[in-house]
Design a protein around this motif. Structure first.
Motif, PDB file in Angstrom:
ATOM      1  N   SER A 117       1.347  -2.887   4.709  1.00  2.00           N
ATOM      2  CA  SER A 117       0.002  -3.644   4.113  1.00  2.00           C
ATOM      3  C   SER A 117       0.385  -3.924   3.046  1.00  2.00           C
ATOM      4  O   SER A 117       0.131  -3.485   2.363  1.00  2.00           O
ATOM      5  CB  SER A 117      -1.361  -2.052   4.234  1.00  2.00           C
ATOM      6  OG  SER A 117      -1.643  -1.417   5.501  1.00  2.00           O
TER       7      SER A 117
ATOM      8  N   LYS B  46      -9.260   2.149  -4.227  1.00  2.27           N
ATOM      9  CA  LYS B  46      -8.447   3.165  -3.630  1.00  2.27           C
ATOM     10  C   LYS B  46      -7.381   2.847  -2.207  1.00  2.27           C
ATOM     11  O   LYS B  46      -7.818   2.488  -1.117  1.00  2.27           O
ATOM     12  CB  LYS B  46      -9.140   5.020  -3.046  1.00  2.27           C
ATOM     13  CG  LYS B  46      -9.671   4.964  -4.672  1.00  2.27           C
ATOM     14  CD  LYS B  46      -9.641   7.001  -4.344  1.00  2.27           C
ATOM     15  CE  LYS B  46     -10.007   7.430  -5.423  1.00  2.27           C
ATOM     16  NZ  LYS B  46     -10.904   9.402  -5.706  1.00  2.27           N
TER      17      LYS B  46
ATOM     18  N   CYS C  36       0.792  -1.388   0.251  1.00  2.00           N
ATOM     19  CA  CYS C  36      -0.098   0.147  -0.286  1.00  2.00           C
ATOM     20  C   CYS C  36       0.604   1.012  -0.446  1.00  2.00           C
ATOM     21  O   CYS C  36       0.089   2.417  -0.550  1.00  2.00           O
ATOM     22  CB  CYS C  36      -0.891  -0.091   1.117  1.00  2.00           C
ATOM     23  SG  CYS C  36      -1.989  -0.766   1.009  1.00  2.00           S
ATOM     24  N   ASN C  37       1.863   0.919   0.298  1.00  2.00           N
ATOM     25  CA  ASN C  37       3.074   2.143   0.608  1.00  2.00           C
ATOM     26  C   ASN C  37       4.114   2.254  -0.548  1.00  2.00           C
ATOM     27  O   ASN C  37       3.937   0.918   0.041  1.00  2.00           O
ATOM     28  CB  ASN C  37       2.884   2.932   1.912  1.00  2.00           C
ATOM     29  CG  ASN C  37       3.297   2.029   2.700  1.00  2.00           C
ATOM     30  OD1 ASN C  37       4.693   1.828   3.169  1.00  2.00           O
ATOM     31  ND2 ASN C  37       2.575   1.939   4.166  1.00  2.00           N
TER      32      ASN C  37
ATOM     33  N   ALA D 125      -4.123   3.326  -0.018  1.00  3.09           N
ATOM     34  CA  ALA D 125      -2.521   3.764   0.332  1.00  3.09           C
ATOM     35  C   ALA D 125      -1.485   3.890  -0.495  1.00  3.09           C
ATOM     36  O   ALA D 125      -1.266   3.137  -1.193  1.00  3.09           O
ATOM     37  CB  ALA D 125      -2.069   2.973   1.993  1.00  3.09           C
ATOM     38  N   GLY D 126      -0.594   5.291  -0.505  1.00  2.00           N
ATOM     39  CA  GLY D 126       0.265   4.666  -1.987  1.00  2.00           C
ATOM     40  C   GLY D 126      -0.442   5.780  -3.073  1.00  2.00           C
ATOM     41  O   GLY D 126       0.597   5.793  -4.263  1.00  2.00           O
TER      42      GLY D 126
END
Length: 323
Positions: A35, A147, A24-25, A149-150
Motif C-alpha cells: 500500500s 495512523k 505502509c509496511n 500500517a507498519g
C-alpha cells in the motif's frame, strides 16, 4: 529520474516537482501488494505516468506490486496536483488536501486567474498553471494525525506563504524517525540560486514559515523543488537571503527614483537581476512583486499615491532609508 530512498519505506521520486512515496509496511521480502501513499502527483498525466512507471520499478508485480491508497497534496498548484486525475482514474485512490486549498483542485482556473491577474491569455492557459480538475475525498489539517500500517503516522504542519494553506506532510516511522515533505515552503539550494525570485503569495507568512521550518527537527527535509537534506539551516538561510535581496532591490529602486509605478518597479528589478522575461516568468514575478509591495506597505516602509490615473509607490519617512 529514479526514486531516492530515504528510509526503508519512504522515498521521493525526483522531477520538476518531487513526489513523496510512503509504503505502509516493511514486508519487502513478501509477495503481498504494498500500500502506497503519494505526496503530490506531478504537473500532468505525463508526469503521473512517469511516476506510475517508477512505482512499478520499485514494487514489481512479480513481488506483489502496489496499490496507491491516497494522494496527499501539499497544496493545489498545478505542478503539485496535475497528476491527481490520472491516479484517481487509474487506481481509485483517495485525494487528501486542506479544505482551503481544495478550491484549486475543484476549479483549476482559480490559479490561472491569480497568476494572470485576470482572465488568462492563451499563453497562460497551460498545464503549469491550469491542471485537470480532481475531487478531494478527505480534508486534512494541522490537527490531523493518521495512523497507517507498519507503525507509521502521517501528520501535518501548516506552512503558508507560498500558497493559501499549504501543509507540510510529516511521516514518522515506528522508530521515531521523521521525514517532512515541505512542498514549496522552501526551495533547494541549486533551485533557489537558479530562480532567485520564487513565487510568493504572502511574504510575511513565507518568512514565518521559513523560521518555523528552521526550528523543526526531522531526519529528512524534502522540498518539492530541489534535493532532500538532513540539515535544513543553511538552505533556509539561502532562501531568506533571496527574499531579502528582492526586498532590497525594491527599496533601492524607490530610493533612486523617488517614486515608481508597479510596471516601472518591475523593469527596475529585472535589470538589477539581469532577467529577460518570458510570459510565464513575467506573470509569476509580477504577482510576487505585488505581494512584496503589500508587505512593505503593511509594515509602513512604502506608501502609494494616485496621480494622473497611475498608481505610484514611494518610500515613507519611517522606512529607515535616508532619502
Amino acid at each position: 529520474m529514479p526514486a531516492v530512498k530515504l528510509t526503508d519505506s519512504i522515498y521521493y521520486i525526483q522531477g520538476d516537482t518531487n513526489v513523496g512515496v510512503v509504503v505502509c509496511n516493511n514486508g519487502f521480502r513478501s509477495r503481498k501488494t504494498k500500500s502506497v501513499y503519494l505526496i503530490d502527483s506531478g504537473m500532468n498525466s505525463k508526469d503521473a505516468e512517469r511516476i506510475y512507471e517508477e512505482l512499478n520499478a520499485i514494487f514489481p508485480q512479480k513481488k506483489g506490486g502496489f496499490k496507491v491508497k491516497a494522494i496527499i497534496n501539499t497544496h493545489s498548484h498545478a505542478d503539485h496536483s496535475g497528476g491527481n486525475a490520472f491516479f484517481a482514474e487509474k487506481t481509485g485512490c483517495q485525494i487528501w488536501i486542506s479544505e482551503i486549498e481544495s478550491a484549486g483542485l475543484l476549479n483549476p482556473m482559480l490559479h490561472g486567474t491569480i497568476f494572470s491577474m485576470g482572465n488568462p491569455i492563451k499563453e497562460m492557459r497551460i498545464p503549469y498553471f491550469i491542471q485537470k480538475a480532481s475531487k478531494p475525498t478527505r480534508f486534512v489539517s494541522e490537527k490531523s494525525v493518521i495512523k497507517i500500517a507498519g507503525g507509521k503516522t502521517i501528520s501535518f504542519t501548516s506552512l503558508p506563504g507560498h500558497s493559501f494553506d499549504m501543509l507540510g506532510v510529516i511521516i514518522t516511522d515506528r522508530n521515531g524517525r521523521k521525514v517532512i515533505f515541505a512542498g514549496d515552503a522552501f526551495f533547494g539550494s541549486l533551485h533557489i540560486m537558479r530562480y532567485w525570485i520564487p513565487y510568493v503569495y504572502d511574504l510575511a507568512k513565507f518568512k514565518e514559515t521559513l523560521e518555523k521550518l528552521n526550528k523543526t527537527e526531522s531526519d529528512w527535509y524534502v522540498p518539492s523543488h530541489g534535493e532532500a537534506v538532513t540539515r535544513i539551516n543553511e538552505t533556509i538561510e539561502l532562501n531568506q537571503i533571496a527574499l531579502l535581496s528582492t526586498e532590497y532591490c525594491i527599496i533601492q529602486a524607490l530610493k533612486k527614483h523617488k517614486k515608481l509605478s508597479t510596471d516601472e518597479l518591475m523593469k527596475e528589478i529585472a535589470g538589477m537581476n539581469d532577467i529577460r522575461f518570458r510570459i510565464v516568468q513575467y506573470n509569476l514575478i509580477m504577482c510576487t512583486l505585488r505581494s512584496y509591495l503589500t508587505y512593505l506597505y503593511d509594515i509602513k516602509k512604502i506608501e502609494f499615491s494616485l496621480e494622473n490615473n497611475t498608481m505610484y509607490w514611494k518610500l515613507t519617512e519611517k522606512s529607515g532609508v535616508q532619502l
